[in-house]
Design a protein around this motif. Structure first.
Motif, PDB file in Angstrom:
ATOM      1  N   VAL A   1      -6.867   0.962  -1.799  1.00 33.21           N
ATOM      2  CA  VAL A   1      -6.343   2.228  -2.305  1.00 33.21           C
ATOM      3  C   VAL A   1      -7.467   3.056  -2.917  1.00 33.21           C
ATOM      4  O   VAL A   1      -7.593   4.260  -2.657  1.00 33.21           O
TER       5      VAL A   1
ATOM      6  N   ALA B   1      -2.819   8.948  -2.990  1.00 33.48           N
ATOM      7  CA  ALA B   1      -2.420   7.612  -3.442  1.00 33.48           C
ATOM      8  C   ALA B   1      -1.949   7.694  -4.880  1.00 33.48           C
ATOM      9  O   ALA B   1      -2.335   8.595  -5.639  1.00 33.48           O
TER      10      ALA B   1
ATOM     11  N   TRP C   1      -8.805   6.651  -1.636  1.00 34.29           N
ATOM     12  CA  TRP C   1      -8.672   7.813  -2.527  1.00 34.29           C
ATOM     13  C   TRP C   1      -9.995   8.549  -2.698  1.00 34.29           C
ATOM     14  O   TRP C   1     -10.018   9.784  -2.691  1.00 34.29           O
TER      15      TRP C   1
ATOM     16  N   MET D   1      -0.501   2.624  -9.476  1.00 34.47           N
ATOM     17  CA  MET D   1       0.034   1.457  -8.786  1.00 34.47           C
ATOM     18  C   MET D   1       1.454   1.135  -9.250  1.00 34.47           C
ATOM     19  O   MET D   1       1.926   0.006  -9.125  1.00 34.47           O
TER      20      MET D   1
ATOM     21  N   LEU E   1       0.827  -1.206   0.000  1.00 37.85           N
ATOM     22  CA  LEU E   1       0.000   0.000   0.000  1.00 37.85           C
ATOM     23  C   LEU E   1       0.856   1.249   0.000  1.00 37.85           C
ATOM     24  O   LEU E   1       0.554   2.236  -0.697  1.00 37.85           O
TER      25      LEU E   1
ATOM     26  N   TRP F   1       2.204   2.025  -3.300  1.00 41.87           N
ATOM     27  CA  TRP F   1       1.181   2.617  -4.150  1.00 41.87           C
ATOM     28  C   TRP F   1       0.738   3.983  -3.638  1.00 41.87           C
ATOM     29  O   TRP F   1      -0.315   4.486  -4.015  1.00 41.87           O
TER      30      TRP F   1
ATOM     31  N   LEU G   1      -0.138   5.093  -0.646  1.00 45.28           N
ATOM     32  CA  LEU G   1      -1.058   5.220   0.490  1.00 45.28           C
ATOM     33  C   LEU G   1      -0.240   5.083   1.774  1.00 45.28           C
ATOM     34  O   LEU G   1       0.051   3.972   2.228  1.00 45.28           O
TER      35      LEU G   1
END
Length: 477
Positions: free
Chosen positions: A266, A276, A270, A280, A178, A181, A183
């Protein structure tokens, strides 16, 4: 036959708008476009929507692994779940500003995915990496491999020798995925093995130190000396609050979370305002997709749809591609002209330069990638959007007449030979060279931010925004 499920990774397709009505219209436009271009790569669609676009407060995100599923979800809209079980939709309205803080919650009870989901949704890279690291450290002391332990579940007390370390490593890996990505939590809490995972994410314990403690605890559980909290303790994360606090986002990090599940986390964070990286970190190229309305409004310097929200924009982490190009240029001693991408178009006819300048400003408002610059914050770099356009077209009124074909090459050379400063400076520029009623318009951008198809598409958009009767396009490249 199409690709196997494991060869079609899940992606986040995200849209936003200033109003719910504009978001519905955006969903409809995107659904029609994707349905008409069924051969588009889902990764390209996701990356295009995740990079270089304004982010507004009304949001809609889809987690899916093929374009057809995205079209179905876009057409379903709010309040109607897609028919497919492997598609996740999240929607929300951000009311308290961007970068809403998040807390990771690590439950102690495994949410084991059904076999069909596990087969099509692999463990993410960071989860696999942490499991491997834990397996190597505990080599010789595990009755079964950590992967097997996760697949089989907690089981009897003896199985806890493998299952507790596996649960810990998987949760740390999920949290790190996470974070990879974009977050990033402001805090973390947990129960059971999750408490040790939270300590690692908060920086209170190193991974190896926490793993050793979990392994020691697992031996006590296997010997019947302590209670089996992983089974007997209730989940640490309650059912979702029907009226969640808009100032804070709780992100549950389940044991053995798979890629699609984490992507859904995510997306859900968001749409509630958390920062975020919706791409990805996946490979993909920017392609032409329906964007925001682009029009000149009489008496106004901006169109209604691209007007900024009353919410401050924030920095985002650099993508992997941006990092590679930026860091290469930071250590160079020669100009970075090879990292300048240029596109030009030659037109003929009367040209209203003032109107073209206004159109270029509107283009920058509609496409925040044109307002983005890179800056260093502490020891890391970030991409930051300026709230308003900062670049004007350079106007060169040339004397005489250019030989056929010479104008585009001259403009291209002028733009390509001027390197961009990658730090704290505009990363796009525009040039208009005029020979009477013959004009060449060129745009240049920093390769770390925009690729050639991207800048070419933006120039096409700029020219489409003008009255078609004013000019005739001779050619572009």
């Amino acid at each position: 036959m199409g690709p196997a499920p494991q060869d079609r990774p899940y992606r986040i397709v995200a849209l936003s708008a200033r109003t719910s009505e504009a978001l519905a219209a955006s969903r409809a436009r995107m659904a029609a476009h994707l349905a008409a271009h069924a051969g588009l790569s889902l990764s390209d669609v996701a990356v295009t929507l995740a990079t270089g676009r304004e982010v507004f407060t009304h949001r809609y995100a889809i987690v899916a692994n093929d374009v057809a599923a995205v079209v179905e979800a876009l057409r379903a809209g709010d309040g109607r779940a897609p028919r497919r079980r492997d598609v996740v939709v999240a929607s929300g309205h951000v009311t308290t500003g961007f970068d809403v803080p998040t807390t990771f919650m690590f439950p102690s009870v495994a949410a084991v995915p059904p076999p069909e989901a596990a087969a099509s949704d692999p463990r993410p890279p960071e989860v696999q990496r942490c499991l491997q690291q834990a397996e190597e450290r505990l080599a010789g002391s595990l009755p079964v491999s950590l992967m097997e332990a996760l697949d089989e579940g907690p089981g009897d007390p003896a199985a806890m020798l493998s299952w507790l370390p596996a649960a810990f490593a998987a949760q740390v890996g999920a949290a790190r995925q996470l974070q990879a990505w974009g977050l990033c939590p402001a805090d973390a809490n947990g129960h059971g093995a999750g408490a040790f995972a939270a300590a690692v994410i908060c920086g209170e314990l190193g991974f190896d130190e926490a793993l050793d403690r979990v392994a020691g605890w697992s031996r006590l559980v296997a010997d019947g000396l302590v209670e089996n909290y992983a089974v007997d303790e209730p989940p640490a994360v309650p059912d979702p609050d029907p009226d969640p606090d808009p100032r804070h986002v709780i992100v549950p990090v389940d044991i053995d979370a798979r890629a699609a599940q984490l992507a859904a986390q995510v997306a859900a964070a968001w749409v509630r305002g958390a920062a975020a990286d919706l791409s990805m970190g996946a490979p993909g190229r920017r392609i032409h997709l329906p964007g925001y309305a682009f029009s000149r409004t009489p008496g106004s310097s901006r169109s209604p749809e691209v007007e900024h929200d009353d919410v401050a924009h924030s920095a985002r982490p650099l993508s992997a591609a941006e990092q590679r190009v930026l860091f290469l240029d930071l250590v160079r001693t020669t100009p970075n002209v090879e990292h300048t991408v240029v596109t030009v178009s030659e037109i003929e006819g009367p040209l209203d330069v003032a109107a073209l300048q206004q159109d270029f400003a509107e283009l920058q408002r509609a496409h925040p990638v044109l307002r983005t610059y890179f800056t260093q914050r502490g020891r890391s770099w970030a991409a930051v959007e300026r709230p308003d356009p900062a670049v004007s077209l350079e106007i060169h009124r040339e004397s005489g007449a250019a030989e056929p074909g010479a104008g585009p090459e001259l403009v291209r050379a002028q733009l390509a030979e001027r390197p961009f400063s990658p730090a704290n400076a505009a990363l796009v520029r525009g040039l208009v060279a005029t020979w009477g009623d013959r004009h060449v318009i060129g745009l240049a951008a920093y390769r770390g931010l925009i690729d050639k198809p991207g800048i070419t598409g933006l120039l096409d958009t700029l020219l489409r925004g003008r009255d078609a009767a004013e000019i005739t396009t001779i050619g572009s490249n």
